[in-house]
Design a protein around this motif. Sequence first.
Motif, PDB file in Angstrom:
ATOM      1  N   MET A   1       0.946  -0.945  -0.112  1.00 12.49           N
ATOM      2  CA  MET A   1      -0.006   0.246  -0.151  1.00 12.49           C
ATOM      3  C   MET A   1       1.006   1.196   0.202  1.00 12.49           C
ATOM      4  O   MET A   1       0.550   2.224  -0.544  1.00 12.49           O
ATOM      5  CB  MET A   1      -1.028   0.102   1.009  1.00 12.49           C
ATOM      6  N   ASN A   2       2.209   0.696   0.193  1.00 10.14           N
ATOM      7  CA  ASN A   2       3.054   1.956  -0.059  1.00 10.14           C
ATOM      8  C   ASN A   2       2.916   3.198  -1.189  1.00 10.14           C
ATOM      9  O   ASN A   2       3.295   2.410  -1.974  1.00 10.14           O
ATOM     10  CB  ASN A   2       4.293   1.895   0.071  1.00 10.14           C
ATOM     11  N   GLY A   3       2.696   4.617  -0.489  1.00  7.89           N
ATOM     12  CA  GLY A   3       2.666   5.276  -1.726  1.00  7.89           C
ATOM     13  C   GLY A   3       1.460   5.649  -2.610  1.00  7.89           C
ATOM     14  O   GLY A   3       1.510   6.435  -3.586  1.00  7.89           O
ATOM     15  N   VAL A   4       0.287   4.828  -2.772  1.00  5.05           N
ATOM     16  CA  VAL A   4      -0.528   5.026  -3.563  1.00  5.05           C
ATOM     17  C   VAL A   4      -1.775   6.059  -2.949  1.00  5.05           C
ATOM     18  O   VAL A   4      -1.923   7.154  -3.395  1.00  5.05           O
ATOM     19  CB  VAL A   4      -1.461   4.107  -2.980  1.00  5.05           C
ATOM     20  N   LEU A   5      -1.153   6.342  -2.037  1.00  3.97           N
ATOM     21  CA  LEU A   5      -1.458   8.227  -1.550  1.00  3.97           C
ATOM     22  C   LEU A   5      -0.400   8.852  -1.162  1.00  3.97           C
ATOM     23  O   LEU A   5      -0.717  10.298  -1.167  1.00  3.97           O
ATOM     24  CB  LEU A   5      -2.240   8.384   0.142  1.00  3.97           C
ATOM     25  N   GLU A   6       0.778   9.352  -2.155  1.00  8.12           N
ATOM     26  CA  GLU A   6       1.621  10.025  -2.226  1.00  8.12           C
ATOM     27  C   GLU A   6       1.371  11.670  -2.808  1.00  8.12           C
ATOM     28  O   GLU A   6       0.407  11.559  -3.455  1.00  8.12           O
ATOM     29  CB  GLU A   6       3.005   9.834  -3.545  1.00  8.12           C
ATOM     30  N   GLY A   7       1.515  12.395  -1.932  1.00  5.39           N
ATOM     31  CA  GLY A   7       1.254  14.335  -2.411  1.00  5.39           C
ATOM     32  C   GLY A   7      -0.809  14.158  -2.261  1.00  5.39           C
ATOM     33  O   GLY A   7      -0.644  15.115  -2.444  1.00  5.39           O
ATOM     34  N   ARG A   8      -1.077  13.520  -1.148  1.00  4.39           N
ATOM     35  CA  ARG A   8      -2.559  13.735  -0.843  1.00  4.39           C
ATOM     36  C   ARG A   8      -2.244  13.911   0.723  1.00  4.39           C
ATOM     37  O   ARG A   8      -1.727  13.610   1.033  1.00  4.39           O
ATOM     38  CB  ARG A   8      -3.120  12.151  -1.329  1.00  4.39           C
ATOM     39  N   SER A   9      -3.372  14.965   1.293  1.00  7.54           N
ATOM     40  CA  SER A   9      -3.686  14.598   2.439  1.00  7.54           C
ATOM     41  C   SER A   9      -4.792  14.583   2.947  1.00  7.54           C
ATOM     42  O   SER A   9      -5.834  14.424   2.575  1.00  7.54           O
ATOM     43  CB  SER A   9      -3.079  16.136   3.058  1.00  7.54           C
ATOM     44  N   ALA A  10      -4.838  14.397   4.495  1.00 10.32           N
ATOM     45  CA  ALA A  10      -6.498  14.350   4.749  1.00 10.32           C
ATOM     46  C   ALA A  10      -6.093  14.702   6.081  1.00 10.32           C
ATOM     47  O   ALA A  10      -5.219  15.044   6.650  1.00 10.32           O
ATOM     48  CB  ALA A  10      -6.651  12.818   5.254  1.00 10.32           C
ATOM     49  N   ILE A  11      -7.625  15.196   6.837  1.00  9.23           N
ATOM     50  CA  ILE A  11      -7.965  14.907   8.355  1.00  9.23           C
ATOM     51  C   ILE A  11      -8.772  13.740   8.334  1.00  9.23           C
ATOM     52  O   ILE A  11      -9.176  13.140   8.428  1.00  9.23           O
ATOM     53  CB  ILE A  11      -8.703  16.469   8.250  1.00  9.23           C
ATOM     54  N   VAL A  12      -8.359  13.833   9.917  1.00  6.46           N
ATOM     55  CA  VAL A  12      -8.982  12.340  11.001  1.00  6.46           C
ATOM     56  C   VAL A  12      -9.118  12.767  12.338  1.00  6.46           C
ATOM     57  O   VAL A  12      -8.351  13.240  12.635  1.00  6.46           O
ATOM     58  CB  VAL A  12      -7.955  11.074  10.439  1.00  6.46           C
ATOM     59  N   THR A  13      -9.755  13.217  11.747  1.00  3.50           N
ATOM     60  CA  THR A  13     -10.754  13.883  13.895  1.00  3.50           C
ATOM     61  C   THR A  13     -10.921  12.428  14.594  1.00  3.50           C
ATOM     62  O   THR A  13     -10.940  11.707  13.656  1.00  3.50           O
ATOM     63  CB  THR A  13     -12.906  14.547  13.932  1.00  3.50           C
ATOM     64  N   GLY A  14     -10.552  13.010  16.161  1.00  2.00           N
ATOM     65  CA  GLY A  14     -10.703  11.642  16.841  1.00  2.00           C
ATOM     66  C   GLY A  14      -9.427  10.941  16.635  1.00  2.00           C
ATOM     67  O   GLY A  14      -9.619   9.688  17.010  1.00  2.00           O
ATOM     68  N   ALA A  15      -8.175  11.340  16.420  1.00  2.00           N
ATOM     69  CA  ALA A  15      -7.134  10.419  16.411  1.00  2.00           C
ATOM     70  C   ALA A  15      -6.186  10.607  16.881  1.00  2.00           C
ATOM     71  O   ALA A  15      -5.241   9.836  17.020  1.00  2.00           O
ATOM     72  CB  ALA A  15      -6.781  11.194  14.572  1.00  2.00           C
ATOM     73  N   SER A  16      -6.875  10.939  18.153  1.00  2.00           N
ATOM     74  CA  SER A  16      -5.720  10.715  19.131  1.00  2.00           C
ATOM     75  C   SER A  16      -5.509   9.047  20.212  1.00  2.00           C
ATOM     76  O   SER A  16      -4.178   8.513  20.127  1.00  2.00           O
ATOM     77  CB  SER A  16      -5.830  11.895  20.307  1.00  2.00           C
ATOM     78  N   GLN A  17      -5.941   8.489  19.384  1.00  2.00           N
ATOM     79  CA  GLN A  17      -6.237   6.875  20.326  1.00  2.00           C
ATOM     80  C   GLN A  17      -7.035   6.073  19.034  1.00  2.00           C
ATOM     81  O   GLN A  17      -7.576   6.224  17.968  1.00  2.00           O
ATOM     82  CB  GLN A  17      -6.518   7.022  21.301  1.00  2.00           C
ATOM     83  N   GLY A  18      -7.199   4.768  18.924  1.00  2.75           N
ATOM     84  CA  GLY A  18      -8.174   3.807  18.878  1.00  2.75           C
ATOM     85  C   GLY A  18      -8.220   3.371  17.112  1.00  2.75           C
ATOM     86  O   GLY A  18      -7.168   3.656  16.303  1.00  2.75           O
ATOM     87  N   LEU A  19      -9.786   3.616  16.448  1.00 11.00           N
ATOM     88  CA  LEU A  19      -9.845   3.810  15.584  1.00 11.00           C
ATOM     89  C   LEU A  19      -8.479   4.864  14.759  1.00 11.00           C
ATOM     90  O   LEU A  19      -8.647   4.208  13.478  1.00 11.00           O
ATOM     91  CB  LEU A  19     -11.442   3.784  15.354  1.00 11.00           C
ATOM     92  N   GLY A  20      -9.757   6.610  14.954  1.00 13.44           N
ATOM     93  CA  GLY A  20      -9.116   7.277  14.493  1.00 13.44           C
ATOM     94  C   GLY A  20      -7.279   7.251  14.290  1.00 13.44           C
ATOM     95  O   GLY A  20      -6.837   6.978  13.339  1.00 13.44           O
ATOM     96  N   LEU A  21      -6.715   6.960  15.183  1.00 11.14           N
ATOM     97  CA  LEU A  21      -5.555   6.608  15.025  1.00 11.14           C
ATOM     98  C   LEU A  21      -4.896   5.319  14.187  1.00 11.14           C
ATOM     99  O   LEU A  21      -3.400   5.709  12.920  1.00 11.14           O
ATOM    100  CB  LEU A  21      -4.806   6.523  16.375  1.00 11.14           C
ATOM    101  N   GLU A  22      -6.356   4.477  14.063  1.00 10.45           N
ATOM    102  CA  GLU A  22      -5.247   3.528  13.212  1.00 10.45           C
ATOM    103  C   GLU A  22      -5.322   3.964  12.193  1.00 10.45           C
ATOM    104  O   GLU A  22      -4.995   3.582  11.219  1.00 10.45           O
ATOM    105  CB  GLU A  22      -6.275   2.027  13.427  1.00 10.45           C
ATOM    106  N   ILE A  23      -6.832   4.882  11.815  1.00  6.51           N
ATOM    107  CA  ILE A  23      -7.547   4.951  10.377  1.00  6.51           C
ATOM    108  C   ILE A  23      -5.720   6.176   9.366  1.00  6.51           C
ATOM    109  O   ILE A  23      -5.344   6.378   8.252  1.00  6.51           O
ATOM    110  CB  ILE A  23      -8.210   5.893   9.913  1.00  6.51           C
TER     111      ILE A  23
END
Length: 136
Positions: free
Chosen positions: A1-23
């Motif tokens: 999966m490495n590189g398929v989103l290179e140059g892209r950006s995302a905002i992930v809310t609730g990402a300090s732990q659990g599912l959000g961190l894994e996403i």
Amino acid sequence: MNGVLEGRSAIVTGASQGLGLEIARRYVAAGAGVLICGRDRDALNEARSTLQSACSDGQTVCAEVADVSDAGATERLVRVALDTFGKVDALVNNAGVYGPKGALEEIDFEEWKRAIEINLYGCALMCRAVIPHFRA
């Protein structure tokens, strides 16, 4: 999966732990720059360090303390992402709380309203803040 989103950006809310961190971890592994947010500064900083250690050269992870039920905070998150990455390609609305449990007539109604503000309004406010940039 490495590189398929290179140059892209995302905002992930609730990402300090659990599912959000894994996403967020999966986005980083795929090459994306990621802005994570949460309400707990210490947990958020730890998550950012973990994610940043998995980044390639030129890849960025930023962390912002924010309450997604606050319209000003959601607009600020999108501005930070745009300032950092130049664009936002994805939004993951993961922030949420359980809220009070029990019979409706017995629970603290203010806690119940707060859960609705975070879980429902938080998603709507994040979408409202980022949709104009998706359309552009």
